[in-house]
Design a protein around this motif. Sequence first.
Motif, PDB file in Angstrom:
ATOM      1  N   LEU A   3      28.922  44.756  45.563  1.00 11.82           N
ATOM      2  CA  LEU A   3      29.139  43.230  45.568  1.00 11.82           C
ATOM      3  C   LEU A   3      29.304  42.557  46.826  1.00 11.82           C
ATOM      4  O   LEU A   3      28.835  41.505  47.081  1.00 11.82           O
ATOM      5  CB  LEU A   3      30.286  42.752  44.606  1.00 11.82           C
ATOM      6  CG  LEU A   3      30.149  42.895  43.039  1.00 11.82           C
ATOM      7  CD1 LEU A   3      31.635  42.872  42.434  1.00 11.82           C
ATOM      8  CD2 LEU A   3      29.164  42.029  42.379  1.00 11.82           C
ATOM      9  N   THR A   4      29.822  43.167  47.779  1.00 11.69           N
ATOM     10  CA  THR A   4      29.934  42.754  49.267  1.00 11.69           C
ATOM     11  C   THR A   4      28.423  42.729  49.779  1.00 11.69           C
ATOM     12  O   THR A   4      28.221  41.819  50.370  1.00 11.69           O
ATOM     13  CB  THR A   4      30.998  43.756  49.963  1.00 11.69           C
ATOM     14  OG1 THR A   4      32.365  43.569  49.517  1.00 11.69           O
ATOM     15  CG2 THR A   4      31.138  43.261  51.422  1.00 11.69           C
ATOM     16  N   ARG A   7      27.013  39.873  48.333  1.00 11.22           N
ATOM     17  CA  ARG A   7      27.327  38.450  49.224  1.00 11.22           C
ATOM     18  C   ARG A   7      26.750  38.346  50.636  1.00 11.22           C
ATOM     19  O   ARG A   7      26.203  37.470  51.004  1.00 11.22           O
ATOM     20  CB  ARG A   7      28.725  38.521  49.346  1.00 11.22           C
ATOM     21  CG  ARG A   7      29.394  38.255  47.911  1.00 11.22           C
ATOM     22  CD  ARG A   7      31.074  38.164  48.101  1.00 11.22           C
ATOM     23  NE  ARG A   7      31.686  38.105  46.933  1.00 11.22           N
ATOM     24  CZ  ARG A   7      32.229  38.844  46.213  1.00 11.22           C
ATOM     25  NH1 ARG A   7      32.411  40.457  46.882  1.00 11.22           N
ATOM     26  NH2 ARG A   7      32.663  38.945  45.118  1.00 11.22           N
ATOM     27  N   ALA A  36      29.084  36.448  42.967  1.00  6.55           N
ATOM     28  CA  ALA A  36      28.781  36.814  44.336  1.00  6.55           C
ATOM     29  C   ALA A  36      27.583  36.268  44.810  1.00  6.55           C
ATOM     30  O   ALA A  36      27.483  36.100  46.261  1.00  6.55           O
ATOM     31  CB  ALA A  36      28.253  38.403  44.219  1.00  6.55           C
TER      32      ALA A  36
END
Length: 91
Positions: A3-4, A7, A36
């Motif tokens: 998810l990072t 983003r 995200a």
Amino acid sequence: MELTKLRIRRAANVDLGGAVIAARIAGATWEQVGAAVGSSRQAAFERWGKAVKAFEEARRQANRMPEDVLDRFDPAGRVSQFVIEPEDQDG
């Protein structure tokens, strides 16, 4: 972690398809994916749902065991005629 990455890709304005697939495979929900990328879960699913499904299907196909022709040899299901019974050891 996925998810990072998603983003970061969104902030960099790059294609998100691969990152969405990776996030879903890693277990992210559509709600998390939507958050995200700055959209709703429904919008995320509508945009990338087919791509994720196609990837998962291709992955399943690649992991399938090849079909053994002997598994479909007897269409009538008479497997017993192909089974060799052990000989009687008492006689």
